[in-house]
Design a protein around this motif. Structure first.
Motif, mmCIF file in Angstrom:
data_model
loop_
_atom_site.group_PDB
_atom_site.id
_atom_site.type_symbol
_atom_site.label_atom_id
_atom_site.label_comp_id
_atom_site.label_asym_id
_atom_site.label_seq_id
_atom_site.Cartn_x
_atom_site.Cartn_y
_atom_site.Cartn_z
ATOM 1 N N ARG A 126 0.399 0.226 -3.693
ATOM 2 C CA ARG A 126 1.131 0.734 -5.283
ATOM 3 C C ARG A 126 1.022 0.598 -6.955
ATOM 4 N N ALA A 127 0.358 -0.331 -7.476
ATOM 5 C CA ALA A 127 0.268 -0.285 -8.426
ATOM 6 C C ALA A 127 -0.965 0.682 -8.784
ATOM 7 N N ASN A 128 -1.479 1.353 -8.194
ATOM 8 C CA ASN A 128 -2.841 1.881 -8.225
ATOM 9 C C ASN A 128 -4.483 1.155 -8.995
ATOM 10 N N ASP A 129 -4.004 -0.009 -7.624
ATOM 11 C CA ASP A 129 -5.390 -0.778 -7.909
ATOM 12 C C ASP A 129 -6.276 -0.359 -6.352
ATOM 13 N N VAL A 130 -7.181 -0.234 -6.087
ATOM 14 C CA VAL A 130 -8.352 0.269 -5.359
ATOM 15 C C VAL A 130 -9.324 -0.776 -4.941
ATOM 16 N N HIS A 177 -9.119 -0.509 -11.416
ATOM 17 C CA HIS A 177 -7.831 -0.930 -11.950
ATOM 18 C C HIS A 177 -6.567 -0.627 -12.094
ATOM 19 N N ARG A 178 -5.596 -0.221 -11.799
ATOM 20 C CA ARG A 178 -4.890 0.366 -12.485
ATOM 21 C C ARG A 178 -5.029 2.413 -12.712
ATOM 22 N N VAL A 179 -5.667 3.155 -11.863
ATOM 23 C CA VAL A 179 -6.204 4.019 -11.730
ATOM 24 C C VAL A 179 -5.350 4.954 -12.110
ATOM 25 N N SER A 180 -5.220 6.344 -13.177
ATOM 26 C CA SER A 180 -4.118 6.979 -13.474
ATOM 27 C C SER A 180 -4.029 7.778 -12.837
ATOM 28 N N ILE A 214 1.288 -0.979 -0.566
ATOM 29 C CA ILE A 214 0.265 0.384 0.133
ATOM 30 C C ILE A 214 0.449 1.030 0.336
ATOM 31 N N LYS A 215 0.182 2.981 -0.812
ATOM 32 C CA LYS A 215 1.249 3.387 -1.095
ATOM 33 C C LYS A 215 1.005 4.385 0.618
ATOM 34 N N GLN A 216 2.056 5.275 0.776
ATOM 35 C CA GLN A 216 2.489 5.711 2.565
ATOM 36 C C GLN A 216 0.701 6.145 2.932
ATOM 37 N N ARG A 217 0.068 7.086 2.178
ATOM 38 C CA ARG A 217 -1.010 7.197 2.785
ATOM 39 C C ARG A 217 -2.308 6.508 2.142
ATOM 40 N N GLY A 218 -1.834 5.556 1.841
ATOM 41 C CA GLY A 218 -3.367 5.265 1.018
ATOM 42 C C GLY A 218 -4.157 4.345 1.384
#
Length: 364
Positions: A171-175, A190-193, A148-152
């Motif tokens: 970190r792969a930008n999946d929610v 999935h893989r949000v930009s 997970i991102k540090q503030r994700g």
């Protein structure tokens, strides 16, 4: 005429016990098996929480301070009366050390704690929901480590579903969204930009924010949890970064049932907090501004607001010297409370919580 000498149990259970301070509830469990059963029920915990949320006289907001020992212990301090000092030290009900525990967020008395990977500090091998008052805790279901991102993270309660939800961005930008009621994870995007961070939730929608560095605008994404559709609005910030590298950060918060933008920036010798409201997710310039400010004292970026007290003062944490202080915004004064350097670890973002009877095991 015979006068009743005892109150009916339904009056006691429905109108008296739910109004008691949360810390006094355990002693009444000793009255009888019936009282113990009722006061331990999920129905009473919900009723007590409802009264608690409408009672502005009780001080139930606390701040967790972790020890710098291994295994880690903790104590608390009252956010409205911090002059009273720390409570006695207690043990964590789950195994953790100061190097690997991160307090992420809290809602309705439940704190989400992440246990970090020793090799990669940005990954969690376990997530725990924990009530610091009662000690109840639950290790969340997982299939692999949480990259997970540090503030994700975003932790919130859905009243329409009567469920606690945890939003995570990998970190792969999946929610992903975790449901405490079903003890399961669901991928919603999935893989949000973009570099998105979960910020707040309102009316079955979650809001994510994207603002990198000192930009003149930020983007807000709203995800509709019912349809899984999303909208993005780009909003101009009211205060442009100066050429000398003045820093600022932006968040979304709920104020009066509306989503507002929280902007923090430096202006001269003051550290400013500005609340902004914008017309809709269609974009447009924010309006309806309310400004609060307080002296920056040395480097303002290391002075972090923890709680706005009922009297208008701020309980703040200084990362320089690792101490707590009270800032009077009107008089522009700072009162030193205590240093956490020798006995305690850093005070973390998700360390503030409300003392309640809510349990992470209530759906079991």
């Amino acid at each position: 005429m015979k006068v009743a000498t005892e109150l009916p149990l339904d009056i006691i259970f429905s109108h008296i016990l739910p109004r008691l301070p949360v810390k006094s509830i355990p002693r009444f469990k000793c009255v009888s098996k019936q009282w113990h059963s009722f006061l331990s029920s999920r129905m009473f915990a919900k009723t007590h929480l409802k009264f608690l949320q409408n009672d502005r006289k009780q001080n139930n907001l606390k701040l967790i301070v972790l020890s710098n020992t291994t295994p880690s212990n903790f104590c608390t301090i009252d956010c409205e009366s911090p002059d009273d000092g720390f409570t006695s030290i207690r043990s964590l009900p789950f195994e953790a050390s100061r190097e690997n525990i991160s307090l992420i967020a809290s809602v309705n008395g439940l704190v989400c704690a992440g246990l970090k990977n020793v090799i990669n500090k940005n990954e969690f091998y376990d997530l725990v929901l924990w009530n610091p008052l009662t000690g109840d805790h639950k290790v969340l279901f997982r299939t692999s480590s949480y990259k997970i991102k540090q503030r994700g993270f975003l932790f919130y309660y859905s009243s329409s579903e009567d469920d606690y939800k945890l939003v995570c961005i990998t970190r792969a930008n999946d929610v992903y969204i975790y449901s405490l009621k079903s003890n399961s994870w669901t991928k919603v995007l999935h893989r949000v930009s973009g570099d998105w961070i979960p910020s707040t939730a309102l009316n079955e929608g979650i809001y994510l924010i994207n603002q990198t560095g000192c930009q003149e605008s930020c983007s807000i994404m709203k995800i509709d949890l019912r349809t899984k559709n999303f909208k993005i609005a780009t909003l101009p910030l009211r205060n442009k970064a100066t050429n000398n590298g003045t820093s600022k950060d932006v968040h979304t918060v709920i104020v009066g049932g509306q989503v507002r933008l929280f902007e923090r920036y430096c202006a001269g010798d003051m550290l400013m907090i500005e609340w902004l409201r914008w017309p809709s997710m269609k974009g447009g310039r924010p309006k309806g501004t309310m400004v609060n400010n307080y002296p920056k004292y040395s480097s303002p970026w290391f002075l972090r607001p923890i709680h706005m007290m009922k009297n208008g003062n701020y309980l703040m944490h200084s990362e320089i010297g690792n101490h707590l202080c009270i800032v009077d915004a009107k008089r522009q004064t700072k009162q030193f409370l205590c240093s956490c350097t020798t006995r305690y670890e850093d005070i973390q973002i998700g360390a503030k919580f409300t003392e309640t009877l809510e349990s992470p095991n209530q759906y079991n």
